[in-house]
Write a protein that holds these residues in place. Structure first.
Motif, PDB file in Angstrom:
ATOM      1  N   HIS A 490       3.883  -7.596   8.063  1.00 26.87           N
ATOM      2  CA  HIS A 490       2.407  -7.497   6.713  1.00 26.87           C
ATOM      3  C   HIS A 490       3.703  -7.523   5.411  1.00 26.87           C
ATOM      4  CE1 HIS A 490      -0.598  -7.446   3.803  1.00 26.87           C
ATOM      5  NE2 HIS A 490      -1.170  -8.067   5.132  1.00 26.87           N
ATOM      6  N   GLU A 491       3.864  -8.184   4.620  1.00 21.59           N
ATOM      7  CA  GLU A 491       4.175  -8.120   3.139  1.00 21.59           C
ATOM      8  C   GLU A 491       3.979  -7.386   2.351  1.00 21.59           C
ATOM      9  OE1 GLU A 491       5.023 -12.349   1.465  1.00 21.59           O
ATOM     10  OE2 GLU A 491       6.203 -12.460   3.946  1.00 21.59           O
ATOM     11  N   MET A 492       2.094  -6.446   2.410  1.00 24.46           N
ATOM     12  CA  MET A 492       2.351  -5.521   1.437  1.00 24.46           C
ATOM     13  C   MET A 492       1.717  -4.251   2.605  1.00 24.46           C
ATOM     14  SD  MET A 492       0.390  -7.973  -1.171  1.00 24.46           S
ATOM     15  CE  MET A 492      -0.359  -9.053  -0.657  1.00 24.46           C
ATOM     16  N   VAL A 493       1.188  -4.399   3.490  1.00 28.18           N
ATOM     17  CA  VAL A 493       1.163  -3.325   4.339  1.00 28.18           C
ATOM     18  C   VAL A 493       1.863  -2.757   5.191  1.00 28.18           C
ATOM     19  CG1 VAL A 493      -1.110  -2.449   5.976  1.00 28.18           C
ATOM     20  CG2 VAL A 493      -1.401  -4.181   3.940  1.00 28.18           C
ATOM     21  N   PHE A 494       1.449  -1.691   4.846  1.00 28.79           N
ATOM     22  CA  PHE A 494       2.266  -0.510   5.788  1.00 28.79           C
ATOM     23  C   PHE A 494       2.133   0.359   6.447  1.00 28.79           C
ATOM     24  CE2 PHE A 494       6.997   2.229   6.226  1.00 28.79           C
ATOM     25  CZ  PHE A 494       7.208   2.578   7.434  1.00 28.79           C
ATOM     26  N   ILE A 509      -0.907   1.984   4.120  1.00 26.04           N
ATOM     27  CA  ILE A 509      -0.114   2.437   3.259  1.00 26.04           C
ATOM     28  C   ILE A 509      -1.171   0.230   2.338  1.00 26.04           C
ATOM     29  CG2 ILE A 509       0.913   2.406   1.373  1.00 26.04           C
ATOM     30  CD1 ILE A 509       2.637   4.480   3.459  1.00 26.04           C
ATOM     31  N   ASN A 510      -0.516   0.658   1.524  1.00 29.58           N
ATOM     32  CA  ASN A 510      -0.769  -0.553   0.560  1.00 29.58           C
ATOM     33  C   ASN A 510       0.110  -0.065  -0.858  1.00 29.58           C
ATOM     34  OD1 ASN A 510      -1.378  -3.157  -1.637  1.00 29.58           O
ATOM     35  ND2 ASN A 510      -3.373  -2.762  -2.084  1.00 29.58           N
ATOM     36  N   PHE A 511       1.168  -1.681  -0.177  1.00 32.36           N
ATOM     37  CA  PHE A 511       2.330  -1.356  -1.040  1.00 32.36           C
ATOM     38  C   PHE A 511       2.139  -2.401  -2.432  1.00 32.36           C
ATOM     39  CE2 PHE A 511       4.379   1.569   2.272  1.00 32.36           C
ATOM     40  CZ  PHE A 511       5.088   2.483   1.025  1.00 32.36           C
ATOM     41  N   SER A 512       1.268  -2.170  -3.117  1.00 35.01           N
ATOM     42  CA  SER A 512       0.783  -3.558  -3.989  1.00 35.01           C
ATOM     43  C   SER A 512      -0.584  -3.142  -5.064  1.00 35.01           C
ATOM     44  CB  SER A 512       0.088  -5.052  -3.719  1.00 35.01           C
ATOM     45  OG  SER A 512      -1.018  -5.146  -3.038  1.00 35.01           O
ATOM     46  N   ARG A 513      -0.342  -3.285  -6.128  1.00 30.72           N
ATOM     47  CA  ARG A 513      -1.114  -3.671  -6.963  1.00 30.72           C
ATOM     48  C   ARG A 513      -2.792  -4.378  -6.946  1.00 30.72           C
ATOM     49  NH1 ARG A 513       1.621  -4.118 -13.267  1.00 30.72           N
ATOM     50  NH2 ARG A 513       3.240  -2.186 -13.233  1.00 30.72           N
ATOM     51  N   VAL A 514      -3.026  -4.675  -5.924  1.00 29.30           N
ATOM     52  CA  VAL A 514      -3.497  -5.987  -5.178  1.00 29.30           C
ATOM     53  C   VAL A 514      -4.774  -4.982  -4.223  1.00 29.30           C
ATOM     54  CG1 VAL A 514      -3.104  -7.867  -6.744  1.00 29.30           C
ATOM     55  CG2 VAL A 514      -3.048  -7.306  -4.303  1.00 29.30           C
ATOM     56  N   PRO A 515      -6.076  -5.576  -4.323  1.00 27.75           N
ATOM     57  CA  PRO A 515      -6.583  -4.962  -2.836  1.00 27.75           C
ATOM     58  C   PRO A 515      -5.881  -5.969  -1.562  1.00 27.75           C
ATOM     59  CG  PRO A 515      -7.911  -5.162  -4.357  1.00 27.75           C
ATOM     60  CD  PRO A 515      -6.983  -6.003  -4.980  1.00 27.75           C
ATOM     61  N   VAL A 516      -5.322  -5.523  -0.783  1.00 29.15           N
ATOM     62  CA  VAL A 516      -5.459  -6.471   0.650  1.00 29.15           C
ATOM     63  C   VAL A 516      -6.304  -5.968   1.697  1.00 29.15           C
ATOM     64  CG1 VAL A 516      -3.254  -6.505   2.015  1.00 29.15           C
ATOM     65  CG2 VAL A 516      -2.929  -6.079  -0.610  1.00 29.15           C
ATOM     66  N   MET A 517      -6.594  -6.493   2.595  1.00 27.13           N
ATOM     67  CA  MET A 517      -7.453  -6.631   3.486  1.00 27.13           C
ATOM     68  C   MET A 517      -6.749  -6.661   4.604  1.00 27.13           C
ATOM     69  SD  MET A 517      -8.927  -7.835   6.691  1.00 27.13           S
ATOM     70  CE  MET A 517      -8.703  -9.542   7.184  1.00 27.13           C
ATOM     71  N   TRP A 518      -6.510  -5.265   5.560  1.00 29.79           N
ATOM     72  CA  TRP A 518      -6.381  -5.186   6.599  1.00 29.79           C
ATOM     73  C   TRP A 518      -7.095  -4.928   8.151  1.00 29.79           C
ATOM     74  CZ3 TRP A 518      -4.357  -1.102  10.029  1.00 29.79           C
ATOM     75  CH2 TRP A 518      -3.939  -1.224  11.024  1.00 29.79           C
ATOM     76  N   LYS A 519      -6.943  -5.602   9.474  1.00 29.34           N
ATOM     77  CA  LYS A 519      -7.312  -5.465  10.402  1.00 29.34           C
ATOM     78  C   LYS A 519      -6.893  -4.951  11.775  1.00 29.34           C
ATOM     79  CE  LYS A 519     -10.915  -8.144  13.674  1.00 29.34           C
ATOM     80  NZ  LYS A 519     -11.696  -9.533  12.825  1.00 29.34           N
ATOM     81  N   LEU A 548      -7.190  -0.685  -1.267  1.00 27.23           N
ATOM     82  CA  LEU A 548      -6.818  -0.733  -2.778  1.00 27.23           C
ATOM     83  C   LEU A 548      -5.688  -0.578  -3.492  1.00 27.23           C
ATOM     84  CD1 LEU A 548     -10.929   1.319  -3.780  1.00 27.23           C
ATOM     85  CD2 LEU A 548     -10.230  -1.622  -3.914  1.00 27.23           C
ATOM     86  N   PRO A 549      -5.600  -1.116  -4.744  1.00 27.55           N
ATOM     87  CA  PRO A 549      -3.741  -1.567  -4.917  1.00 27.55           C
ATOM     88  C   PRO A 549      -3.278   0.877  -4.899  1.00 27.55           C
ATOM     89  CG  PRO A 549      -5.516  -2.239  -6.546  1.00 27.55           C
ATOM     90  CD  PRO A 549      -6.526  -1.830  -5.339  1.00 27.55           C
ATOM     91  N   TRP A 550      -2.387   0.282  -3.657  1.00 25.28           N
ATOM     92  CA  TRP A 550      -1.610   1.773  -3.712  1.00 25.28           C
ATOM     93  C   TRP A 550      -2.718   2.786  -3.356  1.00 25.28           C
ATOM     94  CZ3 TRP A 550       3.525   2.208  -3.745  1.00 25.28           C
ATOM     95  CH2 TRP A 550       4.182   0.989  -4.602  1.00 25.28           C
ATOM     96  N   GLU A 551      -3.182   2.082  -2.897  1.00 24.62           N
ATOM     97  CA  GLU A 551      -4.290   3.433  -1.323  1.00 24.62           C
ATOM     98  C   GLU A 551      -3.441   3.282  -0.443  1.00 24.62           C
ATOM     99  OE1 GLU A 551      -8.591   3.782   0.642  1.00 24.62           O
ATOM    100  OE2 GLU A 551      -8.444   1.407  -0.204  1.00 24.62           O
TER     101      GLU A 551
END
Length: 559
Positions: A490-494, A509-519, A548-551
């Motif tokens: 995944h390029e944005m979620v750790f 952890i969301n390593f970005s400024r945009v919301p990301v869905m992870w399942k 959410l961004p950087w959540e």
């Protein structure tokens, strides 16, 4: 299948905090941090829940390399105070339930150390063999380069011979093949351990063994000479002897700075059966975006793969450190997070969440806990670092690169970013000093980013660190649990799992400024133990999670 048993030690369960004395707190108004200043601020550190303080060099030094050039190993630097001040510091740290680990810098000494003064006096000196000399009549011995620019060999006027220095010419390398040198080192280690310190961070310790054939570096090795400098033939023999002669006699903590050490070599230092060190600082993560002094782009997937590799390298019988910053790295938020006003605090909390929930002993560098960021340098003259002076001489003054190009890269990678004074409050010079001018400029953002403001705000980065450290102390799975990357591509979620027996935690952890869905299977019903966003519900309603961004979340998964 039951999890393999791991040995339990206090240093595995500890959270460490690094203090760089020159930049921490100045008690006497001379613009330089000191030991009484550290004592005044110990409650700030203790309130975080810190177990161990690592104190960067406090020894007597002419400061060619900010204290890493030691003139007297049994004396405190005059700018920092006295031995009585040090003894009081140690007592005050212990009074607050913490321990102290100090720097051990024994690959080299200062050229003003009495050993080198005697060594250079003549070829017949009784201490000539304390250092590494080569016949000056034969020219420069080989093409070894110094980390601070130029040759690693310096011709000495007294005898016309060359001595070796991997770092500054005022930092001659000690000759560890001389058993008298090793005996001196072991004796000074006992001096500090008997005084009551709880161990050592060992500066460039893999460099202590030398290949005395001194073959030239190849063109490829020139790009990373540390790989050669860290591969001396007797290195592990020396570390095992050090353990046998000194370390095994104390309940102490040892962490080696491991420049030049590969993943595959790491177990040689930290596997418990080898009786060498407890852990090492491996720089693979913090150097992912470095090409020498140049910055290069880094991917989150590369960082995750590196953490995974390092964890697998030590296995169940070794131990890692977890860190994102120190006195030799840029500020953590600027390096790995988002230093913009909108995302600075939440990304600092996200990075703290990652670091304090991974497998290994976490090291927090002063200022990380309030989200300090890089200094906005506008001119090369503003830097203090000896490394920058060497780069300027080797690259700008020779016309290889422009001053603007070097400055652009240094604003991302320079270690001077970490050395600007600690920001305590909104008063002049951030409360660091009453002097008109501190030794290095204070970041101009101190009216907004400072410890007093952070302590007053329950939603601050500082209080997020407190919650994470308390959770780590109370959760065995975050210390002794296994580590598994759950989203390596995944390029944005750790996202990773920590598991111990029936206890299972997932960190996302969301390593970005945009919301990301992870399942992920099994997330439904998970309890949110910690979140850096107060809008997050206490229990996840489904297996689909929108970050959410950087959540950053720490989740306890239902059994």
């Amino acid at each position: 299948m039951p999890q393999p048993a791991q040995s339990k030690h206090w240093w595995k369960e500890a959270v460490a905090y690094q203090i760089y004395p020159r930049s921490f707190a100045d008690s006497n108004g001379d613009g330089i941090g000191d030991i009484p200043g550290i004592i005044e601020k110990l409650d700030h550190v203790a309130a975080l829940g810190i177990d161990v303080i690592w104190l960067s060099p406090h020894f007597d030094s002419p400061n060619a390399d900010n204290g890493y050039d030691i003139r007297d190993y049994r004396k405190v630097m005059a700018e920092f105070g006295t031995m009585a001040d040090f003894d009081r510091l140690l007592a005050e740290i212990k009074k607050r339930g913490m321990r102290l680990v100090i720097d051990l810098v024994v690959n080299h000494s200062s050229d003003e150390h009495e050993w080198f003064v005697e060594s250079r006096s003549s070829r017949d000196s009784a201490k000539r063999d304390y250092y590494i000399w080569r016949d000056g009549s034969k020219g420069v011995p080989n093409n070894f380069v110094s980390y601070f620019g130029g040759s690693a060999w310096e011709k000495d006027d007294a005898t016309g011979d060359y001595y070796l220095h991997y770092f500054a010419k005022k930092q001659p390398d000690l000759n560890w093949d001389n058993e008298k040198v090793r005996a001196e080192v072991y004796d000074l280690m006992r001096f500090w351990l008997d005084k009551g310190v709880s161990g050592f961070r060992m500066d460039v310790i893999p460099f202590i063994s030398k290949n005395f054939a001194f073959p030239d570096l190849t063109e490829e090795e020139m790009k990373d000479p540390g790989r050669v400098y860290a591969s001396g033939p007797r290195l592990h023999e020396y570390l095992q002897e050090m353990n046998r002669e000194v370390l095994s006699h104390y309940d102490c903590m040892t962490v080696g700075e491991a420049a030049g050490v590969s993943d595959a070599q790491t177990p040689l230092f930290v596997d418990e059966a080898r009786n060498e060190l407890n852990m090492i600082f491996n720089f693979a993560v913090v150097m992912l975006d470095r090409d020498g002094w140049r910055w290069k782009p880094r991917k989150l997937t590369d960082m995750k793969a590196t953490f995974d590799r390092l964890d697998k390298a030590v296995g169940m019988t070794g131990w890692n450190t977890v860190f994102l910053g120190n006195h030799d790295q840029p500020r953590t938020v600027s390096h790995f997070g988002d230093p913009s006003p909108e995302y600075r605090a939440i990304s600092a909390k996200a990075l703290a969440t990652m670091m304090l929930t991974m497998r290994g002993t976490p090291f927090i560098y002063q200022g990380e806990e309030i989200g300090m960021v890089n200094y906005p340098f506008t001119d090369l003259d503003q830097f203090d670092d000896i490394e920058v002076r060497g780069l300027r001489q080797d690259h700008v003054e020779t016309g290889k690169v422009s001053a603007a190009e070097l400055l652009e890269n240094l604003n991302k990678v320079s270690r001077d970013h970490a050395r600007t004074p600690m920001q305590w409050d909104a008063s002049k010079n951030a409360g660091f000093t009453t002097a008109e001018k501190p030794w290095l400029a204070v970041n101009p953002n101190y009216p907004e980013i400072n410890a007093a403001a952070a302590q007053a705000d329950q939603g601050s980065v500082y209080h997020h660190y407190r919650k994470l450290i308390a959770l780590r102390h109370d959760t065995p799975a975050l210390i002794y649990g296994t580590y598994e990357d759950l989203a390596p591509d995944h390029e944005m979620v750790f996202a990773f799992e920590r598991k111990l027996d029936d206890e299972r935690l997932i960190v996302t952890i969301n390593f970005s400024r945009v919301p990301v869905m992870w399942k992920h299977d099994g997330l439904e019903g998970s309890n949110v133990l910690i979140s850096n966003d107060d809008r997050r519900e206490e229990t996840l309603p489904s297996e689909e999670l929108t970050l959410l961004p950087w959540e950053a979340l720490v989740l306890k998964v239902p059994a």
